[in-house]
Design a protein around this motif. Structure first.
Motif, PDB file in Angstrom:
ATOM      1  N   THR A  40       0.625  -1.413   0.227  1.00 38.63           N
ATOM      2  CA  THR A  40      -0.102  -0.085  -0.040  1.00 38.63           C
ATOM      3  C   THR A  40       0.751   1.368   0.201  1.00 38.63           C
ATOM      4  N   PRO A  41      -0.296   1.983  -0.968  1.00 35.92           N
ATOM      5  CA  PRO A  41       1.604   3.262  -0.871  1.00 35.92           C
ATOM      6  C   PRO A  41       1.480   3.627   0.856  1.00 35.92           C
ATOM      7  N   LEU A  58       5.227   4.681  -5.181  1.00 38.18           N
ATOM      8  CA  LEU A  58       3.918   4.307  -5.633  1.00 38.18           C
ATOM      9  C   LEU A  58       4.570   3.737  -6.814  1.00 38.18           C
ATOM     10  N   GLU A 113      -7.643   9.902  -4.960  1.00 38.93           N
ATOM     11  CA  GLU A 113      -7.845   8.215  -4.739  1.00 38.93           C
ATOM     12  C   GLU A 113      -8.889   7.590  -4.600  1.00 38.93           C
ATOM     13  N   VAL A 126      -1.446   5.275 -10.886  1.00 32.65           N
ATOM     14  CA  VAL A 126      -1.192   4.480  -9.708  1.00 32.65           C
ATOM     15  C   VAL A 126      -1.786   3.325  -9.216  1.00 32.65           C
ATOM     16  N   CYS A 137      -1.707  15.021   2.469  1.00 36.55           N
ATOM     17  CA  CYS A 137      -1.368  15.171   1.138  1.00 36.55           C
ATOM     18  C   CYS A 137      -1.542  16.650   0.195  1.00 36.55           C
ATOM     19  N   GLN A 157       0.713   7.445   2.912  1.00 39.37           N
ATOM     20  CA  GLN A 157       0.169   8.042   2.787  1.00 39.37           C
ATOM     21  C   GLN A 157       0.957   9.082   4.240  1.00 39.37           C
ATOM     22  N   ASP A 198      -4.611   0.605  -7.709  1.00 37.79           N
ATOM     23  CA  ASP A 198      -4.313   0.005  -6.494  1.00 37.79           C
ATOM     24  C   ASP A 198      -5.189   1.627  -5.960  1.00 37.79           C
ATOM     25  N   TYR A 199      -4.813   2.628  -6.298  1.00 32.69           N
ATOM     26  CA  TYR A 199      -4.469   3.975  -4.874  1.00 32.69           C
ATOM     27  C   TYR A 199      -5.074   5.147  -5.800  1.00 32.69           C
TER      28      TYR A 199
END
Length: 313
Positions: A4-5, A309, A52, A274, A11, A7, A276-277
């Motif tokens: 998972t990227p 990523l 996202e 990206v 952001c 976080q 899944d992100y």
């Protein structure tokens, strides 16, 4: 994509930092001037948006400002054409990096009118021919498609840019007529070119672009609406083509350093997927020698590095 990227706590603050850093850098090139209407764009524009998969939107700078998407439109055209033609499409356009300029006539002649991939100009003109051949009002269909994906009913083409494209599109016309001579353009060339120039002149903001391509980060399903835009195989194929050919002759370098499927346009925009992100979209009009927006590419690069990523890790 594994894992998972990371976080960041904020952001939005990270994006503001990247925009501010980009403002302090030299433009790194010139605004596209071979299309006069694009030459008038303020080179100081800078914007970035990250959307996202859960719908969270992060923005900084001129992320709300619409701009001419130019070659980013090729991604939408390809997605529509793949829906209509499936595997038959790949008999008319290949899936290989070109290794030549994006508007090369010589390569097209060598390869008997079959473009190397759908993201060079010749390939995108073949895709435009598919759309013109399958839709009685292809331009309307194209705009409705991007409006639906972005959730913005106000997206439209800039008619001044459209006319400017047509007035200075002789090389694209040469590509189209050459392919017509090899039997790889079915409709009348002027109609195909009119559609191609129209789609390039469509204006979208960074937010619009990031929202609209969410399906490529979500195995073909558009986040929020849960509408199936394409099957997972098609999403995979589009992302693969973006990785190998989406950044002109800088595609290999971008894959090497950033590691994300991406597409740029000479209007100064870039989108990066990206899986899944979500999707990153950035805009800065000055272009480097490859035709990519220097500062926008740097913002995407820094964001991807900070969050880890890359799809190759």
């Amino acid at each position: 994509m594994e894992g998972t990227p990371k976080q960041p706590k904020n952001c939005g603050s990270l994006l503001e930092e990247l925009v501010e850093k980009a403002r302090q850098q030299a433009p790194g090139g010139q605004v596209a001037d071979y299309i006069p209407a694009l030459a008038e764009v303020d080179p100081e524009h800078l914007g970035i948006a990250v959307v996202e998969l859960d719908g969270t939107v992060h923005i900084a700078g001129d992320a709300h400002t619409p701009f001419s998407i130019q070659s980013i439109s090729k991604v939408f055209g390809l997605a529509i054409a793949m829906q209509r033609m499936d595997d038959v499409l790949w008999e008319r356009v290949r899936m290989e990096p070109s290794g030549q300029a994006f508007n090369s006539i010589v390569q097209l002649e060598w390869e008997h009118g079959i473009p190397r991939n759908p993201f060079i100009n010749a390939g995108a003109i073949v895709i435009a021919d598919v759309l013109v051949s399958h839709y009685s009002a292809s331009k309307t269909a194209f705009v409705q498609y991007v409006r639906q994906l972005s959730g913005n009913p106000n997206i439209h083409a800039n008619h001044r840019v459209w006319e400017s494209e047509k007035e200075h599109g002789n090389r694209n016309a040469a590509l189209a007529y050459l392919m017509k001579s090899f039997g790889n353009i079915e409709s009348e060339v002027p109609e195909v070119l009119d559609h191609y120039f129209f789609q390039c002149s469509v204006e979208m903001s960074c937010i619009d672009l990031a929202k609209s391509l969410g399906f490529l980060a979500n195995r073909g399903v558009q986040p929020g609406t849960e509408q199936v835009i394409c099957d997972a195989r098609s999403a995979h194929r589009i992302n693969a083509l973006l990785s190998t050919s989406g950044m002109y002759d800088q595609s290999g370098e971008f894959a090497f350093t950033v590691g994300l499927p991406a597409k740029s346009g000479v209007g100064g925009g870039i989108v990066a997927v990206v899986p899944d992100y979500g999707v990153i979209a950035a805009w800065s009009p000055p272009l480097n020698r490859f035709g990519n927006p220097t500062r926008a590419v740097e913002m995407v690069t820094q964001f991807a590095e900070r969050l880890g990523l890359s799809v190759y890790t």
